[in-house]
Design a protein around this motif. Structure first.
Motif, PDB file in Angstrom:
ATOM      1  N   LEU A 463       9.868  -3.429  -3.137  1.00  0.00           N
ATOM      2  CA  LEU A 463       8.891  -2.520  -3.737  1.00  0.00           C
ATOM      3  C   LEU A 463       9.037  -2.525  -5.260  1.00  0.00           C
ATOM      4  CD1 LEU A 463       9.287   0.569  -1.354  1.00  0.00           C
ATOM      5  CD2 LEU A 463       7.595  -1.273  -1.201  1.00  0.00           C
ATOM      6  N   VAL A 464       7.909  -2.600  -5.959  1.00  0.00           N
ATOM      7  CA  VAL A 464       7.928  -2.597  -7.426  1.00  0.00           C
ATOM      8  C   VAL A 464       7.109  -1.407  -7.915  1.00  0.00           C
ATOM      9  CG1 VAL A 464       7.462  -3.882  -9.535  1.00  0.00           C
ATOM     10  CG2 VAL A 464       8.109  -5.114  -7.450  1.00  0.00           C
ATOM     11  N   LEU A 465       7.734  -0.555  -8.693  1.00  0.00           N
ATOM     12  CA  LEU A 465       7.066   0.615  -9.253  1.00  0.00           C
ATOM     13  C   LEU A 465       6.412   0.214 -10.576  1.00  0.00           C
ATOM     14  CD1 LEU A 465       6.490   3.663  -9.102  1.00  0.00           C
ATOM     15  CD2 LEU A 465       8.689   4.045 -10.263  1.00  0.00           C
ATOM     16  N   LEU A 466       5.085   0.272 -10.614  1.00  0.00           N
ATOM     17  CA  LEU A 466       4.345  -0.130 -11.805  1.00  0.00           C
ATOM     18  C   LEU A 466       3.961   1.052 -12.687  1.00  0.00           C
ATOM     19  CD1 LEU A 466       1.921  -2.823 -10.286  1.00  0.00           C
ATOM     20  CD2 LEU A 466       4.269  -3.092 -11.109  1.00  0.00           C
ATOM     21  N   LYS A 467       3.870   2.226 -12.093  1.00  0.00           N
ATOM     22  CA  LYS A 467       3.425   3.408 -12.851  1.00  0.00           C
ATOM     23  C   LYS A 467       4.001   4.641 -12.184  1.00  0.00           C
ATOM     24  CE  LYS A 467      -0.868   5.805 -14.203  1.00  0.00           C
ATOM     25  NZ  LYS A 467      -2.367   5.764 -14.146  1.00  0.00           N
ATOM     26  N   ASN A 468       4.422   5.611 -13.013  1.00  0.00           N
ATOM     27  CA  ASN A 468       4.977   6.846 -12.459  1.00  0.00           C
ATOM     28  C   ASN A 468       4.808   7.972 -13.470  1.00  0.00           C
ATOM     29  OD1 ASN A 468       6.234   8.528 -10.612  1.00  0.00           O
ATOM     30  ND2 ASN A 468       8.307   7.954 -11.231  1.00  0.00           N
ATOM     31  N   ASP A 469       3.560   8.393 -13.666  1.00  0.00           N
ATOM     32  CA  ASP A 469       3.262   9.451 -14.620  1.00  0.00           C
ATOM     33  C   ASP A 469       3.930  10.765 -14.215  1.00  0.00           C
ATOM     34  OD1 ASP A 469       1.795   7.757 -16.127  1.00  0.00           O
ATOM     35  OD2 ASP A 469      -0.168   8.620 -15.653  1.00  0.00           O
ATOM     36  N   ASN A 470       4.477  11.423 -15.209  1.00  0.00           N
ATOM     37  CA  ASN A 470       5.074  12.746 -15.006  1.00  0.00           C
ATOM     38  C   ASN A 470       6.161  12.740 -13.936  1.00  0.00           C
ATOM     39  OD1 ASN A 470       3.233  13.915 -16.917  1.00  0.00           O
ATOM     40  ND2 ASN A 470       1.654  13.878 -15.295  1.00  0.00           N
ATOM     41  N   SER A 609      -4.669   6.679 -10.344  1.00  0.00           N
ATOM     42  CA  SER A 609      -3.415   6.964  -9.641  1.00  0.00           C
ATOM     43  C   SER A 609      -2.393   7.565 -10.607  1.00  0.00           C
ATOM     44  CB  SER A 609      -2.834   5.681  -9.033  1.00  0.00           C
ATOM     45  OG  SER A 609      -3.765   5.042  -8.187  1.00  0.00           O
ATOM     46  N   ASP A 610      -1.651   8.537 -10.116  1.00  0.00           N
ATOM     47  CA  ASP A 610      -0.546   9.076 -10.899  1.00  0.00           C
ATOM     48  C   ASP A 610       0.681   8.183 -10.791  1.00  0.00           C
ATOM     49  OD1 ASP A 610      -1.486  11.940 -11.774  1.00  0.00           O
ATOM     50  OD2 ASP A 610      -2.130  11.689  -9.702  1.00  0.00           O
ATOM     51  N   ALA A 611       0.835   7.541  -9.652  1.00  0.00           N
ATOM     52  CA  ALA A 611       1.906   6.562  -9.459  1.00  0.00           C
ATOM     53  C   ALA A 611       1.318   5.382  -8.717  1.00  0.00           C
ATOM     54  CB  ALA A 611       3.075   7.159  -8.687  1.00  0.00           C
ATOM     55  N   PHE A 612       1.847   4.191  -9.009  1.00  0.00           N
ATOM     56  CA  PHE A 612       1.309   2.981  -8.385  1.00  0.00           C
ATOM     57  C   PHE A 612       2.477   2.086  -7.981  1.00  0.00           C
ATOM     58  CE2 PHE A 612      -0.810  -1.017  -7.806  1.00  0.00           C
ATOM     59  CZ  PHE A 612      -2.124  -0.699  -7.479  1.00  0.00           C
ATOM     60  N   VAL A 613       2.531   1.757  -6.678  1.00  0.00           N
ATOM     61  CA  VAL A 613       3.619   0.954  -6.123  1.00  0.00           C
ATOM     62  C   VAL A 613       3.044  -0.334  -5.548  1.00  0.00           C
ATOM     63  CG1 VAL A 613       5.464   0.846  -4.399  1.00  0.00           C
ATOM     64  CG2 VAL A 613       4.938   3.024  -5.549  1.00  0.00           C
ATOM     65  N   ALA A 614       3.552  -1.476  -6.002  1.00  0.00           N
ATOM     66  CA  ALA A 614       3.208  -2.761  -5.399  1.00  0.00           C
ATOM     67  C   ALA A 614       4.139  -2.962  -4.213  1.00  0.00           C
ATOM     68  CB  ALA A 614       3.364  -3.897  -6.401  1.00  0.00           C
ATOM     69  N   ALA A 615       3.574  -2.858  -3.007  1.00  0.00           N
ATOM     70  CA  ALA A 615       4.383  -2.964  -1.787  1.00  0.00           C
ATOM     71  C   ALA A 615       4.298  -4.342  -1.161  1.00  0.00           C
ATOM     72  CB  ALA A 615       3.944  -1.905  -0.775  1.00  0.00           C
ATOM     73  N   PHE A 641      14.037   2.431  -6.978  1.00  0.00           N
ATOM     74  CA  PHE A 641      13.297   1.170  -7.058  1.00  0.00           C
ATOM     75  C   PHE A 641      14.164   0.132  -7.765  1.00  0.00           C
ATOM     76  CE2 PHE A 641       9.686   3.987  -6.443  1.00  0.00           C
ATOM     77  CZ  PHE A 641       8.812   3.220  -5.666  1.00  0.00           C
ATOM     78  N   THR A 642      14.268  -1.065  -7.164  1.00  0.00           N
ATOM     79  CA  THR A 642      15.006  -2.167  -7.789  1.00  0.00           C
ATOM     80  C   THR A 642      14.158  -3.426  -7.917  1.00  0.00           C
ATOM     81  OG1 THR A 642      15.895  -2.869  -5.648  1.00  0.00           O
ATOM     82  CG2 THR A 642      17.228  -1.315  -6.951  1.00  0.00           C
ATOM     83  N   GLY A 643      12.989  -3.460  -7.269  1.00  0.00           N
ATOM     84  CA  GLY A 643      12.144  -4.646  -7.294  1.00  0.00           C
ATOM     85  C   GLY A 643      11.561  -4.923  -8.675  1.00  0.00           C
ATOM     86  N   LYS A 644      11.497  -6.200  -9.034  1.00  0.00           N
ATOM     87  CA  LYS A 644      10.927  -6.634 -10.314  1.00  0.00           C
ATOM     88  C   LYS A 644       9.868  -7.712 -10.041  1.00  0.00           C
ATOM     89  CE  LYS A 644      14.057  -4.152 -12.457  1.00  0.00           C
ATOM     90  NZ  LYS A 644      13.700  -2.859 -13.125  1.00  0.00           N
ATOM     91  N   GLY A 671       9.157  -9.893 -14.376  1.00  0.00           N
ATOM     92  CA  GLY A 671      10.396  -9.123 -14.482  1.00  0.00           C
ATOM     93  C   GLY A 671      10.192  -7.638 -14.671  1.00  0.00           C
ATOM     94  N   PHE A 672       8.932  -7.185 -14.760  1.00  0.00           N
ATOM     95  CA  PHE A 672       8.669  -5.760 -14.963  1.00  0.00           C
ATOM     96  C   PHE A 672       8.903  -4.998 -13.664  1.00  0.00           C
ATOM     97  CE2 PHE A 672       5.957  -2.016 -14.802  1.00  0.00           C
ATOM     98  CZ  PHE A 672       6.203  -1.411 -16.029  1.00  0.00           C
ATOM     99  N   GLY A 673       9.388  -3.800 -13.781  1.00  0.00           N
ATOM    100  CA  GLY A 673       9.554  -2.911 -12.649  1.00  0.00           C
ATOM    101  C   GLY A 673      10.297  -1.668 -13.084  1.00  0.00           C
TER     102      GLY A 673
END
Length: 891
Positions: A463-470, A609-615, A641-644, A671-673
């Protein structure tokens, strides 16, 4: 190439490519032009030239073939060294074999096209099950059914009563993310997700678990790993690649080979291991425009540095099989490239295992067919993968070509030596028969908890976390959480292609015993913590939620069916975006969990989206997603989250972007995550406008190698009907199976014996009427690409229907007898049948509320194949090589 395909073609090819294709097409049209005859129902014969354009290598290339330079390629020292005792055994056995026995070792048919008696008579060296092929043609075959088939085929192969040979056969299977054809098996994330995990030790565990489950069913050989370096995310096989950069690919290739085969030494190819295959040699991930089976125009140095690193890793680790690729390199099909298969792979790189072809890939070489291809053997192919009934003429033709000197006997002996060498190394001659091996019959190993925990770890790390507002994530399980989106409770969709069926379609949650959806995992933890969870695909709820977790994304696909013109998500039908905005408008925070086989341009969805996860495509263990998204009851992190990203995220729908590009400007870099606590860098005002060339006059597809949305296909027989959920199905009086027209399983064949009123129909999948009135223009037609094997003697009724599926005599139904037109079709040859939509309008069909766009039934004995069905304007005048035959519209 038809004129109405030029616009679509141009979006993925340069001007030079288009000009070359147009010149070739114009020459073909001039050479084969025929007079058009106006009619309402017409027959259009597919010309030999257009068939060759699809089947055989093209001359389309942006530069001349580079000069060959073997110095570029490394001499690889495999961990598996030559064993003199094995070489002596191989030589002794080879000396006793007849030519027919040798060629039989080089033929690999498919389980739907051979019988046990065929195996006894010919003694094939190997056989396979294609994606979506099952013992007894039963999708729900049990592990014991797989073992039984493996055992009977093995016993037939060592029975020398007919062919004089006792050489054991091998069964090969596409276990590409677990033993994915078997009901109940553990399905791991697809390779794109594993690349994001960047954990070689985990990858080796996954491969070993897969080997164990494969061995449980008595199978010897796995067509994995795919080691493509994916350079264009529009490619339909992008999710089969670990990364756009060879760095991860090289390391992972070695890890998978070790996991499947074991380490060289005592552990190598033991009772708990299977033969691995690094594929597809070479350059399949770097074709122009991301076209599956297209042309790679890399320089030879780029071919090595970018596209060969997986082979360096895999061959060093001791991979015993390499699969040739469908693609071309500068216009030359890899199945026919002596330089790459023999000079480079076997010569310079020192590979001493065998090279197996891909699904009838030899038939795509210029001058070849599925039944006849000495060029492939001479180029270095050792095993023909010939999954249709072409295997018998291919075997006979190859024998004749050796006798005629077209294929040197030395080349045959080399190929069979390689096959026997691998069989001896794998213990095929010494192991018990499949039913009596270490794991055979231990069905508790299929989908066992230990393997599922490995898969859950892979899901969490991918799983890669791309966005996590607030810092909206992680969520407390004590909240009131709404699960929405059509992938929230859909194990088939979250698993993607190569999942039970080849395309991964037509699966239900019940087809995944022991598996779990993303909803299952969140619901279990929320209920245990005292929170509230509600599942609603369309986003309606009984109690306003504290947060909406919306799970959505791409529909399953495999290979060329997944090729795209651009990376815009839900182009022209932004239903998921509408769902996200619905929550935002109500002040409900939104967490997007995006299911996909590639990065996509989802700016609008990210903004909403407030948060966006690439699954990615997590497989059968969806519940592991909850381990990362939710805290425990005490509010503590369970897993961060550790995925990049192992693929750069695109900045526009048509951007092709890769790490180390000279002008590297992705939306999110390789490499972003994010991890918890880190500030989001993705803004909430990403641009949502784009400029793409629209093809407004394109056809409305019903079937094009697969059933297109929003339709679903059913078989019918008298009062019975059943949805198509497998590659082979039947009802009384009718049999259905997928076949090959140009590429793997891009068509279907129905065989009716005349004992029942039987046929097939396409129906709206959601049970609602569809508005397709935009296609109803002057000269618009229903076009069917089909082949008929014999004449018919009764009515063949083709229908359209609306109002209700069962409306046999309603005011919005049309029936047309096409038997005369079918009898005028050239027998056993593909042709286009065009039927004016006016025929249907005159009988009352209303195209703004279609429920059944196409149905066909008859009581006549009939064998009919179909590869395409679509509604298109100006279809009768879209080609100059029509042969039109007028018939009456009305029944």
């Amino acid at each position: 190439m038809k004129k109405d395909n030029i616009v679509k073609y141009s979006k993925k090819h340069s001007l030079a490519v288009i000009i070359t294709a147009l010149i070739a097409t114009s020459l073909t049209a001039c050479d084969k032009a025929k007079n058009d005859i106006s009619s309402q129902v017409s027959i259009q014969t597919n010309t030999q030239a257009s068939t060759q354009e699809s089947h055989q290598e093209t001359a389309i290339s942006l530069q001349n073939t580079p000069s060959h330079n073997l110095a570029i390629w490394p001499a690889i020292q495999s961990e598996v060294i030559a064993d003199k005792s094995i070489e002596i055994k191989v030589k002794q056995l080879l000396a006793t074999m007849t030519l027919k026995q040798k060629i039989a070792q080089m033929i690999q048919p498919e389980i739907r096209d051979i019988t046990v008696e065929d195996m006894r008579r010919y003694g094939f060296g190997s056989y396979l099950n294609g994606g979506g092929a099952f013992p007894n043609n039963n999708k729900h075959s049990t592990p014991q059914d797989w073992i039984d088939l493996a055992e009977t085929m093995y016993q037939a192969s060592i029975d020398d009563s007919v062919d004089g040979s006792t050489i054991p056969t091998m069964w090969g299977t596409d276990a590409v993310h677990g033993h994915n054809n078997v009901i109940g098996a553990t399905l791991f994330p697809h390779n794109i997700g594993l690349g994001a995990a960047n954990n070689p030790q985990l990858i080796e565990k996954i491969a070993q678990a897969t080997a164990t489950e494969v061995m449980t069913t008595g199978i010897d050989w796995v067509f994995a790993p795919t080691v493509a370096t994916v350079r264009d995310d529009r490619w339909g096989r992008a999710y089969e690649g670990y990364s756009e950069d060879p760095e991860i690919v090289k390391v992972y290739a070695a890890a998978v080979v070790h996991g499947l085969q074991g380490q060289a030494g005592e552990d190598f190819l033991g009772d708990d291991r299977v033969i691995s295959t690094v594929k597809h040699f070479i350059g399949d991930g770097g074709t122009v425009g991301g076209d599956d089976q297209g042309d790679n125009i890399s320089s030879e140095e780029e071919l090595y540095k970018l596209h060969a690193q997986g082979y360096v890793g895999g061959l060093t680790a001791g991979a015993q099989s390499v699969m040739a690729s469908f693609n071309t390199w500068h216009g030359k099909k890899l199945h026919g490239s002596q330089y790459l298969l023999t000079d480079v792979l076997k010569g310079k790189m020192g590979f001493d295992g065998f090279v197996v072809g891909d699904w009838n890939g030899h038939g795509q070489i210029a001058g070849c067919s599925n039944e006849n291809c000495p060029q492939a053997i001479n180029a270095g192919l050792d095993i023909f993968m010939v999954p249709t009934d072409a295997w018998k003429p291919l075997l006979e033709n190859t024998i004749a070509q050796v006798n005629q000197g077209v294929i040197p006997m030395s080349r045959i002996d080399d190929a069979v030596t390689r096959i026997l060498r691998v069989k001896y190394r794998a213990g095929i001659f010494d192991k018990p028969s499949p039913a009596n091996r270490q794991f055979s019959g231990k069905t508790e190993l299929i989908g066992n908890e230990k393997h599922r925990e490995i898969a859950r770890q892979a899901v969490r790390e991918s799983l890669v976390l791309l966005k996590n507002d607030n810092q909206i994530l992680p969520l407390s399980p004590k909240l009131n959480i709404l699960l929405a989106g059509d992938a929230a409770d859909n194990i088939g969709k979250q698993s993607g292609g190569w999942t039970i069926t080849w395309q991964g379609t037509n699966n239900e949650n019940a087809d995944f015993p022991g598996g779990s959806s993303i909803y299952d995992g969140i619901a279990a933890q929320v209920k245990s913590a005292g929170g509230h969870v509600e599942l609603s695909e369309d986003g309606n709820y009984t109690k306003k939620p504290d947060v909406a977790v919306v799970v959505y994304g791409e529909e399953p696909y495999a290979e060329g069916n997944g090729d795209r013109e651009n990376l815009l998500y839900q182009r022209g039908s932004k239903t998921d975006l509408a769902l996200l905005k619905k929550f935002k408008d109500q002040g409900i925070p939104v967490v997007s969990v995006f299911i996909s086989g590639r990065p996509m341009w989802v700016n609008a969805e990210m903004n909403a989206s407030d948060a966006f996860v690439a699954a990615w495509l997590p497989g059968s263990e969806g519940k592991a997603v909850a381990d990362v998204l939710l805290t425990n009851k005490q509010g503590e992190l369970q897993y961060d989250f550790t995925g990049k990203l192992s693929f750069s995220w695109p900045n526009s729908p048509d951007q092709v972007v890769n790490r180390f590009d000279e002008n590297y400007q992705p939306l999110l870099p390789y490499g972003f995550g994010l991890q918890y606590g880190q500030t989001s860098t993705v803004l909430n005002n990403l641009p949502e406008t784009y400029k793409l060339i629209e093809n407004k006059s394109g056809p409305t597809q019903i079937f094009n190698g697969k059933v297109e949305k929003p339709w679903k296909m059913y078989l019918m027989a008298n009062e019975l009907q059943t949805p198509i959920t497998s590659s082979s199905q039947q009802l009384p009086g009718i049999n259905y199976r997928t076949i090959d027209k140009v590429i793997q399983e891009d068509a279907f064949k129905i065989t009716l014996d005349g004992t029942s009123n039987a046929g097939f129909r396409f129906v709206t999948a959601n049970g609602f009427n569809e508005d397709i009135s935009s296609v109803k223009k002057d000269d618009a037609s229903l076009v069917l690409t089909m082949k008929i094997d014999e004449s018919v003697n009764k009515l063949i009724i083709l229908s359209m229907n609306c109002e209700t599926v069962s409306d046999e005599a309603g005011s919005c139904r049309a029936d047309i007898d096409i038997s005369k037109a079918l009898n005028n079709l050239p027998k056993e040859q593909w042709a286009n049948l065009s039927i004016s939509l006016d025929c249907f309008v005159k009988q009352g069909v209303k195209f703004n509320k279609i429920m059944v766009p196409l149905a066909l039934h008859t009581q006549s004995p009939l064998t009919l194949s179909m590869s395409n069905a679509y509604l298109a304007p100006n279809a009768n005048s879209s080609s100059t090589d029509n042969v039109n035959i007028a018939v009456e519209c009305a029944l």
